[in-house]
Design a protein around this motif. Structure first.
Motif, PDB file in Angstrom:
ATOM      1  N   PHE A  65       0.853  -1.194   0.000  1.00  0.00           N
ATOM      2  CA  PHE A  65       0.000   0.000   0.000  1.00  0.00           C
ATOM      3  C   PHE A  65       0.891   1.247   0.000  1.00  0.00           C
ATOM      4  N   LEU A  66       0.594   2.161  -0.906  1.00  0.00           N
ATOM      5  CA  LEU A  66       1.268   3.457  -0.956  1.00  0.00           C
ATOM      6  C   LEU A  66       0.270   4.467  -0.408  1.00  0.00           C
ATOM      7  N   CYS A  67       0.511   4.932   0.821  1.00  0.00           N
ATOM      8  CA  CYS A  67      -0.491   5.743   1.534  1.00  0.00           C
ATOM      9  C   CYS A  67      -0.030   7.194   1.645  1.00  0.00           C
ATOM     10  N   ASP A  68      -0.862   8.104   1.180  1.00  0.00           N
ATOM     11  CA  ASP A  68      -0.516   9.534   1.240  1.00  0.00           C
ATOM     12  C   ASP A  68      -0.783  10.124   2.621  1.00  0.00           C
ATOM     13  N   ILE A  69       0.176  10.915   3.082  1.00  0.00           N
ATOM     14  CA  ILE A  69      -0.097  11.835   4.195  1.00  0.00           C
ATOM     15  C   ILE A  69       0.137  13.236   3.645  1.00  0.00           C
ATOM     16  N   LYS A  70      -0.932  14.028   3.633  1.00  0.00           N
ATOM     17  CA  LYS A  70      -0.833  15.329   2.965  1.00  0.00           C
ATOM     18  C   LYS A  70      -0.573  16.454   3.978  1.00  0.00           C
ATOM     19  N   HIS A  71      -1.215  16.342   5.134  1.00  0.00           N
ATOM     20  CA  HIS A  71      -0.961  17.327   6.195  1.00  0.00           C
ATOM     21  C   HIS A  71      -1.414  16.722   7.518  1.00  0.00           C
ATOM     22  N   MET A  72      -0.713  17.061   8.605  1.00  0.00           N
ATOM     23  CA  MET A  72      -1.064  16.498   9.914  1.00  0.00           C
ATOM     24  C   MET A  72      -2.087  17.354  10.649  1.00  0.00           C
ATOM     25  N   ASN A  73      -2.292  18.588  10.208  1.00  0.00           N
ATOM     26  CA  ASN A  73      -3.282  19.451  10.874  1.00  0.00           C
ATOM     27  C   ASN A  73      -4.650  19.259  10.220  1.00  0.00           C
ATOM     28  N   ARG A  74      -5.658  18.936  11.027  1.00  0.00           N
ATOM     29  CA  ARG A  74      -6.967  18.572  10.476  1.00  0.00           C
ATOM     30  C   ARG A  74      -7.605  19.716   9.687  1.00  0.00           C
ATOM     31  N   GLU A  75      -7.556  20.931  10.263  1.00  0.00           N
ATOM     32  CA  GLU A  75      -8.204  22.065   9.588  1.00  0.00           C
ATOM     33  C   GLU A  75      -7.514  22.386   8.260  1.00  0.00           C
ATOM     34  N   ARG A  76      -6.204  22.378   8.308  1.00  0.00           N
ATOM     35  CA  ARG A  76      -5.456  22.702   7.075  1.00  0.00           C
ATOM     36  C   ARG A  76      -5.672  21.612   6.016  1.00  0.00           C
ATOM     37  N   HIS A  77      -5.738  20.366   6.470  1.00  0.00           N
ATOM     38  CA  HIS A  77      -6.006  19.256   5.550  1.00  0.00           C
ATOM     39  C   HIS A  77      -7.357  19.460   4.875  1.00  0.00           C
ATOM     40  N   GLU A  78      -8.348  19.807   5.686  1.00  0.00           N
ATOM     41  CA  GLU A  78      -9.703  19.988   5.145  1.00  0.00           C
ATOM     42  C   GLU A  78      -9.757  21.186   4.193  1.00  0.00           C
ATOM     43  N   GLU A  79      -9.061  22.242   4.558  1.00  0.00           N
ATOM     44  CA  GLU A  79      -9.079  23.445   3.713  1.00  0.00           C
ATOM     45  C   GLU A  79      -8.506  23.164   2.321  1.00  0.00           C
ATOM     46  N   TYR A  80      -7.480  22.327   2.254  1.00  0.00           N
ATOM     47  CA  TYR A  80      -6.792  22.111   0.970  1.00  0.00           C
ATOM     48  C   TYR A  80      -7.210  20.839   0.240  1.00  0.00           C
ATOM     49  N   THR A  81      -7.964  19.945   0.886  1.00  0.00           N
ATOM     50  CA  THR A  81      -8.350  18.695   0.211  1.00  0.00           C
ATOM     51  C   THR A  81      -9.853  18.456   0.224  1.00  0.00           C
ATOM     52  N   GLY A  82     -10.582  19.233   1.049  1.00  0.00           N
ATOM     53  CA  GLY A  82     -12.028  19.048   1.138  1.00  0.00           C
ATOM     54  C   GLY A  82     -12.463  18.061   2.201  1.00  0.00           C
ATOM     55  N   VAL A  83     -11.517  17.330   2.803  1.00  0.00           N
ATOM     56  CA  VAL A  83     -11.880  16.383   3.870  1.00  0.00           C
ATOM     57  C   VAL A  83     -10.858  16.494   5.002  1.00  0.00           C
ATOM     58  N   GLY A  84     -11.273  16.137   6.202  1.00  0.00           N
ATOM     59  CA  GLY A  84     -10.353  16.111   7.341  1.00  0.00           C
ATOM     60  C   GLY A  84      -9.409  14.907   7.237  1.00  0.00           C
ATOM     61  N   ASN A  85      -8.410  14.863   8.136  1.00  0.00           N
ATOM     62  CA  ASN A  85      -7.427  13.774   8.037  1.00  0.00           C
ATOM     63  C   ASN A  85      -7.645  12.661   9.072  1.00  0.00           C
ATOM     64  N   GLY A  86      -8.684  12.794   9.920  1.00  0.00           N
ATOM     65  CA  GLY A  86      -8.861  11.812  10.999  1.00  0.00           C
ATOM     66  C   GLY A  86      -9.037  10.397  10.487  1.00  0.00           C
ATOM     67  N   ARG A  87      -9.991  10.208   9.580  1.00  0.00           N
ATOM     68  CA  ARG A  87     -10.258   8.881   9.039  1.00  0.00           C
ATOM     69  C   ARG A  87      -9.030   8.349   8.290  1.00  0.00           C
ATOM     70  N   ILE A  88      -8.336   9.237   7.581  1.00  0.00           N
ATOM     71  CA  ILE A  88      -7.163   8.830   6.794  1.00  0.00           C
ATOM     72  C   ILE A  88      -6.066   8.297   7.710  1.00  0.00           C
ATOM     73  N   LEU A  89      -5.773   9.030   8.787  1.00  0.00           N
ATOM     74  CA  LEU A  89      -4.697   8.602   9.689  1.00  0.00           C
ATOM     75  C   LEU A  89      -5.072   7.308  10.406  1.00  0.00           C
ATOM     76  N   GLU A  90      -6.348   7.176  10.766  1.00  0.00           N
ATOM     77  CA  GLU A  90      -6.796   5.917  11.393  1.00  0.00           C
ATOM     78  C   GLU A  90      -6.632   4.745  10.423  1.00  0.00           C
ATOM     79  N   ASN A  91      -6.980   4.964   9.169  1.00  0.00           N
ATOM     80  CA  ASN A  91      -6.868   3.886   8.176  1.00  0.00           C
ATOM     81  C   ASN A  91      -5.413   3.530   7.885  1.00  0.00           C
ATOM     82  N   ILE A  92      -4.545   4.531   7.866  1.00  0.00           N
ATOM     83  CA  ILE A  92      -3.122   4.235   7.654  1.00  0.00           C
ATOM     84  C   ILE A  92      -2.604   3.370   8.812  1.00  0.00           C
ATOM     85  N   ALA A  93      -3.002   3.732  10.031  1.00  0.00           N
ATOM     86  CA  ALA A  93      -2.575   2.936  11.193  1.00  0.00           C
ATOM     87  C   ALA A  93      -3.114   1.510  11.094  1.00  0.00           C
ATOM     88  N   ALA A  94      -4.359   1.367  10.624  1.00  0.00           N
ATOM     89  CA  ALA A  94      -4.940   0.022  10.486  1.00  0.00           C
ATOM     90  C   ALA A  94      -4.195  -0.773   9.421  1.00  0.00           C
TER      91      ALA A  94
END
Ligand code: SF4
Ligand code: SF4
Length: 278
Positions: A157-186
């Motif tokens: 799996f090649l997993c992107d991490i775009k930004h660690m700050n939730r608000e900034r992630h949402e501002e630049y990608t349209g979604v927060g990073n919480g679910r993404i970071l949880e899925n990467i950990a899984a």
């Protein structure tokens, strides 16, 4: 293999033609000689002439492709096509000799391949049965159920991490990073191998505080040893201009080699193998 359709809207995206999950008309203004053939031939009257050249109404266009055939200048295209798992596998098998020689395999990318989980799983299962190595290049924006199902089936799996700050992630990608970071950990717990990929976008995520937060998060995953850093690529701006729907991407400069080398060294300081480029 590029899947069409993505739940994110990254402002630096280099594949904006993969945002919509359906085939769509595309147009290359630089090739158009304004002959008007596309306007005459369109059975839906979807094409009209504006000052800038022919304009396609996406609401009327049925993606029939007649204007593509009629355009001798090669200015029109249909981006994406419907296909089957059998057709995709037929393509994948053409390169089996190459995979065997190089140790490579098939990468499922996009867009977001996890947006079509049944199709992806069918392809991954078939590849596994036939001994073809597989990688899934993903935003990791999916339900935990999808993550659990695909985790054991792909080789990498090649997993992107775009930004660690939730608000900034949402501002630049349209979604927060919480679910993404949880899925990467899984995935780090359940998959055979995970490589983290960080697009380096100047002015968005290249500051030391974010890089440090990224490194600390990846350190906590234990099983992940490698981070790839990908320099921002301005190619998405040209591609966005070919699409019928308007897409406003951010303007940024491609980071220099010395900037990329500096970031690589910084991350190596945390004990990772770091590669520049994918
Ligand atoms: S047919 Fe092709 S070259 Fe002619 S106006 Fe349409 S897009 Fe331009
Ligand atoms: S793809 Fe078909 S419907 Fe769409 S603009 Fe071209 S000719 Fe018209």
């Amino acid at each position: 293999m590029f899947f069409k359709g993505c739940p994110l809207r990254c402002q630096w995206c280099h594949n904006p033609e993969s945002w919509k999950p359906l085939p769509e008309p595309g147009f290359r203004p630089s090739r158009c000689v304004r002959c008007g053939r596309c306007i005459e031939i369109c059975p839906q009257n979807a094409v009209s002439l504006a000052e800038t050249g022919p304009v396609t109404d996406p609401q009327k266009c049925t993606v029939c492709g007649e204007c593509v055939t009629a355009c001798a200048a090669g200015a029109r295209e249909i981006i994406g096509r419907r296909t089957t798992a059998a057709e995709v596998m037929a393509e994948a098998r053409k390169d089996v000799v190459f995979y065997d020689q190089s140790g490579g395999g098939v990468t499922f990318s996009g867009g977001e391949p996890l947006m079509q989980p049944e199709f992806l799983l069918a392809l991954l299962e078939t590849c596994r049965t036939e001994g073809i190595r597989t990688a899934v290049d993903t935003t990791c924006y999916a339900t935990p159920e999808v993550i659990q199902r695909v985790a054991p089936v792909a080789d990498l799996f090649l997993c992107d991490i775009k930004h660690m700050n939730r608000e900034r992630h949402e501002e630049y990608t349209g979604v927060g990073n919480g679910r993404i970071l949880e899925n990467i950990a899984a995935l780090a717990r359940a998959a055979k191998e995970v490589i983290i990929r960080v697009p380096i976008v100047p002015g968005f995520n290249d500051d030391r505080a974010n890089l440090e937060a990224t490194a600390r998060f990846v350190q906590g995953l234990k099983t992940v040893r490698r981070i790839d850093i990908l320099p921002y690529n301005r190619g998405g701006l040209e591609k966005a201009g070919r699409l019928t729907g308007r897409i406003d991407l951010m303007q940024a400069q491609t980071p220099s080699d010395s900037t990329m080398n500096g970031i690589a060294e910084f991350l190596r300081g945390y004990g990772f193998e770091v590669k520049i480029g994918g």
